[in-house]
Scaffold this motif. Structure first.
Motif, PDB file in Angstrom:
ATOM      1  N   ASP A  32       0.866  -1.084   0.050  1.00 60.95           N
ATOM      2  CA  ASP A  32       0.072   0.126   0.029  1.00 60.95           C
ATOM      3  C   ASP A  32       0.748   1.282   0.097  1.00 60.95           C
ATOM      4  O   ASP A  32       1.986   1.323   0.755  1.00 60.95           O
ATOM      5  CB  ASP A  32      -0.919   0.152   1.339  1.00 60.95           C
ATOM      6  CG  ASP A  32      -1.856  -0.989   1.078  1.00 60.95           C
ATOM      7  OD1 ASP A  32      -2.073  -1.759   0.151  1.00 60.95           O
ATOM      8  OD2 ASP A  32      -2.548  -1.304   2.233  1.00 60.95           O
ATOM      9  N   ILE A  33       0.459   2.160  -0.567  1.00 64.62           N
ATOM     10  CA  ILE A  33       1.082   3.495  -0.982  1.00 64.62           C
ATOM     11  C   ILE A  33       0.574   4.636  -0.398  1.00 64.62           C
ATOM     12  O   ILE A  33      -0.871   4.666  -0.490  1.00 64.62           O
ATOM     13  CB  ILE A  33       1.600   3.649  -2.221  1.00 64.62           C
ATOM     14  CG1 ILE A  33       2.544   2.542  -2.675  1.00 64.62           C
ATOM     15  CG2 ILE A  33       1.766   4.827  -2.674  1.00 64.62           C
ATOM     16  CD1 ILE A  33       2.742   2.300  -4.154  1.00 64.62           C
ATOM     17  N   GLU A  34       0.962   5.719   0.263  1.00 61.54           N
ATOM     18  CA  GLU A  34       0.207   6.788   0.162  1.00 61.54           C
ATOM     19  C   GLU A  34       1.099   8.090  -0.117  1.00 61.54           C
ATOM     20  O   GLU A  34       2.203   7.936  -0.261  1.00 61.54           O
ATOM     21  CB  GLU A  34      -0.282   6.933   1.799  1.00 61.54           C
ATOM     22  CG  GLU A  34       0.644   6.876   2.836  1.00 61.54           C
ATOM     23  CD  GLU A  34       0.098   6.944   4.233  1.00 61.54           C
ATOM     24  OE1 GLU A  34      -1.174   6.484   4.316  1.00 61.54           O
ATOM     25  OE2 GLU A  34       0.909   7.193   5.164  1.00 61.54           O
ATOM     26  N   GLU A  35       0.280   9.114  -0.524  1.00 63.60           N
ATOM     27  CA  GLU A  35       1.090  10.557  -1.157  1.00 63.60           C
ATOM     28  C   GLU A  35       1.235  11.406   0.183  1.00 63.60           C
ATOM     29  O   GLU A  35       0.085  11.548   0.671  1.00 63.60           O
ATOM     30  CB  GLU A  35       0.619  10.964  -2.379  1.00 63.60           C
ATOM     31  CG  GLU A  35       1.338  11.878  -3.108  1.00 63.60           C
ATOM     32  CD  GLU A  35       0.737  12.442  -4.288  1.00 63.60           C
ATOM     33  OE1 GLU A  35       0.560  11.623  -5.208  1.00 63.60           O
ATOM     34  OE2 GLU A  35       0.289  13.514  -4.453  1.00 63.60           O
ATOM     35  N   VAL A  63       5.465  13.258  -1.968  1.00 63.98           N
ATOM     36  CA  VAL A  63       6.211  12.223  -2.102  1.00 63.98           C
ATOM     37  C   VAL A  63       5.213  11.006  -1.977  1.00 63.98           C
ATOM     38  O   VAL A  63       4.512  11.237  -1.060  1.00 63.98           O
ATOM     39  CB  VAL A  63       7.433  12.152  -1.436  1.00 63.98           C
ATOM     40  CG1 VAL A  63       8.569  12.984  -1.925  1.00 63.98           C
ATOM     41  CG2 VAL A  63       7.287  12.585   0.134  1.00 63.98           C
ATOM     42  N   ARG A  64       5.533   9.617  -2.594  1.00 63.91           N
ATOM     43  CA  ARG A  64       5.128   8.664  -2.372  1.00 63.91           C
ATOM     44  C   ARG A  64       5.766   7.961  -1.601  1.00 63.91           C
ATOM     45  O   ARG A  64       6.770   7.550  -1.884  1.00 63.91           O
ATOM     46  CB  ARG A  64       4.558   7.801  -3.619  1.00 63.91           C
ATOM     47  CG  ARG A  64       3.353   8.671  -4.520  1.00 63.91           C
ATOM     48  CD  ARG A  64       3.106   7.830  -5.677  1.00 63.91           C
ATOM     49  NE  ARG A  64       2.175   8.712  -6.374  1.00 63.91           N
ATOM     50  CZ  ARG A  64       1.536   8.323  -7.532  1.00 63.91           C
ATOM     51  NH1 ARG A  64       1.816   7.044  -7.802  1.00 63.91           N
ATOM     52  NH2 ARG A  64       0.576   8.999  -7.829  1.00 63.91           N
ATOM     53  N   VAL A  65       5.110   7.411  -0.414  1.00 57.46           N
ATOM     54  CA  VAL A  65       5.753   6.434   0.514  1.00 57.46           C
ATOM     55  C   VAL A  65       4.948   5.138   0.829  1.00 57.46           C
ATOM     56  O   VAL A  65       3.670   5.041   0.573  1.00 57.46           O
ATOM     57  CB  VAL A  65       5.854   7.180   1.860  1.00 57.46           C
ATOM     58  CG1 VAL A  65       6.856   8.325   1.706  1.00 57.46           C
ATOM     59  CG2 VAL A  65       4.611   7.535   2.550  1.00 57.46           C
ATOM     60  N   TYR A  66       5.375   4.085   1.295  1.00 55.99           N
ATOM     61  CA  TYR A  66       4.701   3.003   1.594  1.00 55.99           C
ATOM     62  C   TYR A  66       3.800   3.398   2.994  1.00 55.99           C
ATOM     63  O   TYR A  66       4.118   4.170   3.846  1.00 55.99           O
ATOM     64  CB  TYR A  66       5.633   1.777   2.164  1.00 55.99           C
ATOM     65  CG  TYR A  66       6.278   1.164   0.709  1.00 55.99           C
ATOM     66  CD1 TYR A  66       5.318   0.366  -0.214  1.00 55.99           C
ATOM     67  CD2 TYR A  66       7.640   1.401   0.656  1.00 55.99           C
ATOM     68  CE1 TYR A  66       5.998  -0.015  -1.271  1.00 55.99           C
ATOM     69  CE2 TYR A  66       8.306   0.943  -0.390  1.00 55.99           C
ATOM     70  CZ  TYR A  66       7.392   0.118  -1.424  1.00 55.99           C
ATOM     71  OH  TYR A  66       7.905  -0.279  -2.595  1.00 55.99           O
ATOM     72  N   VAL A  85       9.188   5.699   3.978  1.00 52.41           N
ATOM     73  CA  VAL A  85      10.038   5.034   3.200  1.00 52.41           C
ATOM     74  C   VAL A  85       9.440   5.054   1.669  1.00 52.41           C
ATOM     75  O   VAL A  85       8.218   4.972   1.188  1.00 52.41           O
ATOM     76  CB  VAL A  85      10.027   3.476   3.328  1.00 52.41           C
ATOM     77  CG1 VAL A  85      10.838   2.589   2.248  1.00 52.41           C
ATOM     78  CG2 VAL A  85      10.674   3.041   4.780  1.00 52.41           C
ATOM     79  N   ALA A  86      10.423   5.708   0.922  1.00 52.74           N
ATOM     80  CA  ALA A  86       9.988   5.763  -0.612  1.00 52.74           C
ATOM     81  C   ALA A  86       9.542   4.780  -1.307  1.00 52.74           C
ATOM     82  O   ALA A  86      10.114   3.721  -1.262  1.00 52.74           O
ATOM     83  CB  ALA A  86      11.213   6.632  -1.466  1.00 52.74           C
ATOM     84  N   SER A  87       8.165   4.860  -2.112  1.00 52.67           N
ATOM     85  CA  SER A  87       7.643   3.586  -2.766  1.00 52.67           C
ATOM     86  C   SER A  87       8.044   3.461  -4.048  1.00 52.67           C
ATOM     87  O   SER A  87       7.443   2.632  -4.824  1.00 52.67           O
ATOM     88  CB  SER A  87       6.032   3.556  -2.381  1.00 52.67           C
ATOM     89  OG  SER A  87       5.579   4.719  -2.926  1.00 52.67           O
ATOM     90  N   GLU A  88       8.768   4.538  -4.627  1.00 55.12           N
ATOM     91  CA  GLU A  88       9.193   4.504  -6.066  1.00 55.12           C
ATOM     92  C   GLU A  88      10.540   5.575  -5.956  1.00 55.12           C
ATOM     93  O   GLU A  88      10.828   6.092  -4.876  1.00 55.12           O
ATOM     94  CB  GLU A  88       8.105   5.170  -6.675  1.00 55.12           C
ATOM     95  CG  GLU A  88       7.809   6.610  -6.476  1.00 55.12           C
ATOM     96  CD  GLU A  88       6.413   7.388  -7.138  1.00 55.12           C
ATOM     97  OE1 GLU A  88       5.945   6.322  -7.869  1.00 55.12           O
ATOM     98  OE2 GLU A  88       6.350   8.402  -7.051  1.00 55.12           O
ATOM     99  N   ASP A  89      11.425   5.379  -7.239  1.00 55.25           N
ATOM    100  CA  ASP A  89      12.452   6.153  -7.313  1.00 55.25           C
ATOM    101  C   ASP A  89      11.760   7.479  -7.421  1.00 55.25           C
ATOM    102  O   ASP A  89      10.796   7.994  -7.843  1.00 55.25           O
ATOM    103  CB  ASP A  89      13.188   5.632  -8.525  1.00 55.25           C
ATOM    104  CG  ASP A  89      13.849   4.451  -8.597  1.00 55.25           C
ATOM    105  OD1 ASP A  89      13.712   3.812  -7.408  1.00 55.25           O
ATOM    106  OD2 ASP A  89      14.364   4.111  -9.563  1.00 55.25           O
ATOM    107  N   ILE A  90      12.753   8.512  -6.497  1.00 55.72           N
ATOM    108  CA  ILE A  90      12.463   9.845  -6.808  1.00 55.72           C
ATOM    109  C   ILE A  90      13.309  10.593  -7.699  1.00 55.72           C
ATOM    110  O   ILE A  90      14.616  10.504  -7.509  1.00 55.72           O
ATOM    111  CB  ILE A  90      12.528  10.347  -5.492  1.00 55.72           C
ATOM    112  CG1 ILE A  90      11.452   9.737  -4.487  1.00 55.72           C
ATOM    113  CG2 ILE A  90      12.312  12.131  -5.497  1.00 55.72           C
ATOM    114  CD1 ILE A  90      11.590  10.580  -3.072  1.00 55.72           C
ATOM    115  N   ARG A  91      12.795  11.124  -8.891  1.00 59.55           N
ATOM    116  CA  ARG A  91      13.666  11.825  -9.932  1.00 59.55           C
ATOM    117  C   ARG A  91      13.547  13.381  -9.739  1.00 59.55           C
ATOM    118  O   ARG A  91      12.647  13.671  -9.482  1.00 59.55           O
ATOM    119  CB  ARG A  91      13.357  11.422 -11.162  1.00 59.55           C
ATOM    120  CG  ARG A  91      13.829   9.874 -11.430  1.00 59.55           C
ATOM    121  CD  ARG A  91      13.722   9.496 -12.947  1.00 59.55           C
ATOM    122  NE  ARG A  91      14.241   8.025 -13.126  1.00 59.55           N
ATOM    123  CZ  ARG A  91      13.349   7.002 -12.871  1.00 59.55           C
ATOM    124  NH1 ARG A  91      12.015   7.310 -12.576  1.00 59.55           N
ATOM    125  NH2 ARG A  91      13.769   6.037 -12.972  1.00 59.55           N
TER     126      ARG A  91
END
Lengths: 384, 384
Positions: A24-27, A157-160, A37-43
């Motif tokens: 599960d992810i939240e923004e 940011v998207r995190v778990y 914890v970042a749920s995807e790479d941050i660019r």
């Protein structure tokens, strides 16, 4: 007798196989994402700095104009612009001469040190370039990380999502903390508080139910109505007595794969799986519950939360022989002395919570050892 | 030039002499006092357990009745009462026979093991006695500690108030995070976020003011109007340029006792005292600010908050030569490799925050060393 008696390490392995990292992810707003914890790479979608920036207070010049400058042979430059640290380096200029290497003489700048191209200039993109991956999936976001993300203008940011844990305290003679004075034979329900505070500290959200009486049907109901959680922790009634319902209920409602572990203190624990949810039974004795929290629940929560930090450990010499039960993994409470050595607190009785109050941490004695000798170096895990 | 240039360790000592443990006290609900520090000894006004309690499921008996009992020569006892773990041991009985050592035969209990007096009985007060000091002043309250205090029916505890820290970000070209898109030459004010998140983590309350422009009078006002705080942190304008107002203002409003430290990165810092309040100036370069946060602000906050924990440290081997500036204390960022060794991140430029993003922690190189050689064991302080 315990039906599914296991070694402590084997029990933990079985548990962790069933406590997978959650998807599960939240923004969140960047400034609210501390320790998530970042749920995807941050660019990055921008250069940082976004422009060539003065790295010093001084004067913007053309580097070629300073060629050969030295204290005994200064250069006099008509074309210069005063600069402060952080300012945009003006178009056409490519170096900053430091204040101590230059002096304004009427219309010209006397320069006493050569400045090569881009001297004292922070070039656009030298920290981060557009398109760079600044954090990879799985990275815990620390204060300087959130500062960097913010510097790039990334506001969300998207995190778990954190694991949701439900704690179900059970027992017939338990009273909520502070609810009223105790009658003879009663006790305050304190394990739920201890478990909640630790599990929150370790990175989960916790919901605690009301105290459920020693009643098979009521415990069953409490489990059924909380299967939206990512983990259920039942406290009490985990042993092998007539009213130790929890393990039996697990085997009826799902799977009971551990009941009893070779762990001291903390033997009467049980792990099960109900509708795909891990269910952990903590013994009602607080010191036993604490062993289970550290040995089983902490790594399970950390794994579900994509976190991998360990509790702080310190090496110390033990001042007295430290014995443990052969064949059992033991967590022996220890206290630091003034001289930095540790003293084991050899109190038997998993009900003696004051032994933890006096302890700074614990030493893990592996199953194959029967303790440590006086003077041995041991590794102390500090209570968080 | 820096007027009060100091060695890093000497600067820290001077700062800590002025950051004394605070005396303010607050009273909290016990369950809300996690990680707070007891401001007085905590004494028990009750026994725990409050009564002689069964430590096992079994039967309450008179120990004398079991004398000599063994599997081949059981005793048959008419006077017994079934007991569950945690129940009050009834008046007149003094031992619990475990289930496996007893069997009910009609009206009598067949007992196959002798039970000495108080066998399997948790005696009243065996954990805590009325009047015992369970925690002394200065103890950090951990989850099991709050459980113990709650078990004794103590609903409120007195703890030291957290330090109140005010952060004043300064700078002409700074924009609040997320407020709007940047114009050329502008940057987001990110040091305030980094400082706030760390200082809160370390145990203080933080209030952050609006960004104050590079204007001597405005900075002076911002300090004056925040002297109710226990510590003031000014960010930016700490060096020796024309517009580096903060140190000058400190010497005018009170005492400036450090300006510039032999620390890399993090040299342009300043410490002062205004109306008895410690004022710390952090450089505007984020990596320099981070060095100052760890080396100076962390220990100062911990001391004011009566806390003494250190950041987690790990021993590791360094894979490449790590150089540092002679005569300076250096904090060298390092990253762990897969094999557990660490790699120094030798990026010069205190503006390069992405170098911290790639780092797991830092190694402190003492002033008298010029770095470490490839293969040396170093101590890595992990970024919190």
């Amino acid at each position: 007798m315990f039906k599914r008696f296991s070694g402590a390490i084997a029990a933990r392995r079985m548990l962790l196989e069933r406590c997978l990292p959650l998807k599960d992810i939240e923004e969140l707003n960047t400034s609210c994402a501390l320790d998530r914890v970042a749920s995807e790479d941050i660019r990055s979608s921008a250069d940082l700095p976004a422009f060539d920036r003065s790295a010093m207070d001084g004067y913007a010049v053309r580097s070629t104009d300073t060629k050969g400058a030295r204290p005994s042979g200064p250069r006099f430059i008509p074309d210069f612009i005063p600069q402060r640290t952080g300012m945009v380096v003006p178009e056409g200029y490519d170096a900053i001469v430091m204040l101590e290497d230059a002096r304004v003489r009427g219309e010209v700048l006397e320069v006493t040190a050569e400045a090569h191209a881009y001297k004292n200039v922070a070039r656009a993109g030298e920290d981060v370039m557009e398109g760079d991956t600044i954090f990879t999936e799985g990275h815990r976001l620390r204060p300087p990380d959130l500062a960097l993300i913010s510097a790039l203008g990334i506001d969300r940011v998207r995190v778990y999502a954190k694991p949701d844990v439900v704690i179900i305290p059970t027992g017939g003679k338990l009273v909520d903390i502070g609810a009223r004075r105790l009658e003879p034979g009663e006790a305050y329900e304190i394990n739920g508080l201890m478990a909640r505070l630790y599990i929150e500290k370790w990175g989960a959200n916790v919901r605690k139910t009301k105290i459920v009486p020693d009643d098979s049907e009521r415990i069953r109901e409490a489990i059924s109505s909380n299967l939206d959680a990512d983990m259920i922790v039942i406290i009490g009634g985990t042993s092998v007595g007539e009213k130790d319902y929890a393990p039996r209920i697990l085997s009826e409602m799902g799977e009971l794969y551990v009941h009893g572990v070779r762990l001291q203190p903390g033997k009467p624990t049980a792990f099960g799986d109900v509708a795909g949810r891990p269910v952990i039974c903590l013994p009602g004795y607080p010191v036993a519950a604490l062993s289970n929290l550290y040995l089983f629940i902490r790594p399970a929560i950390k794994r579900m939360a994509h976190l991998d930090d360990e509790p702080q450990r310190v090496q110390a010499r033990v001042v007295r022989k430290m014995t443990s039960k052969p064949g059992y993994l033991s967590l022996v409470r220890v206290a630091f002395r003034e001289d930095g050595q540790v003293e084991p607190i050899m109190v038997s009785g998993a009900g003696i919570l004051s032994s933890v109050a006096r302890a700074d941490g614990f030493v893990v004695v592996p199953e194959e050892l029967e303790g440590f000798e006086e003077g041995d170096m041991v590794e102390v895990v500090l209570y968080e």
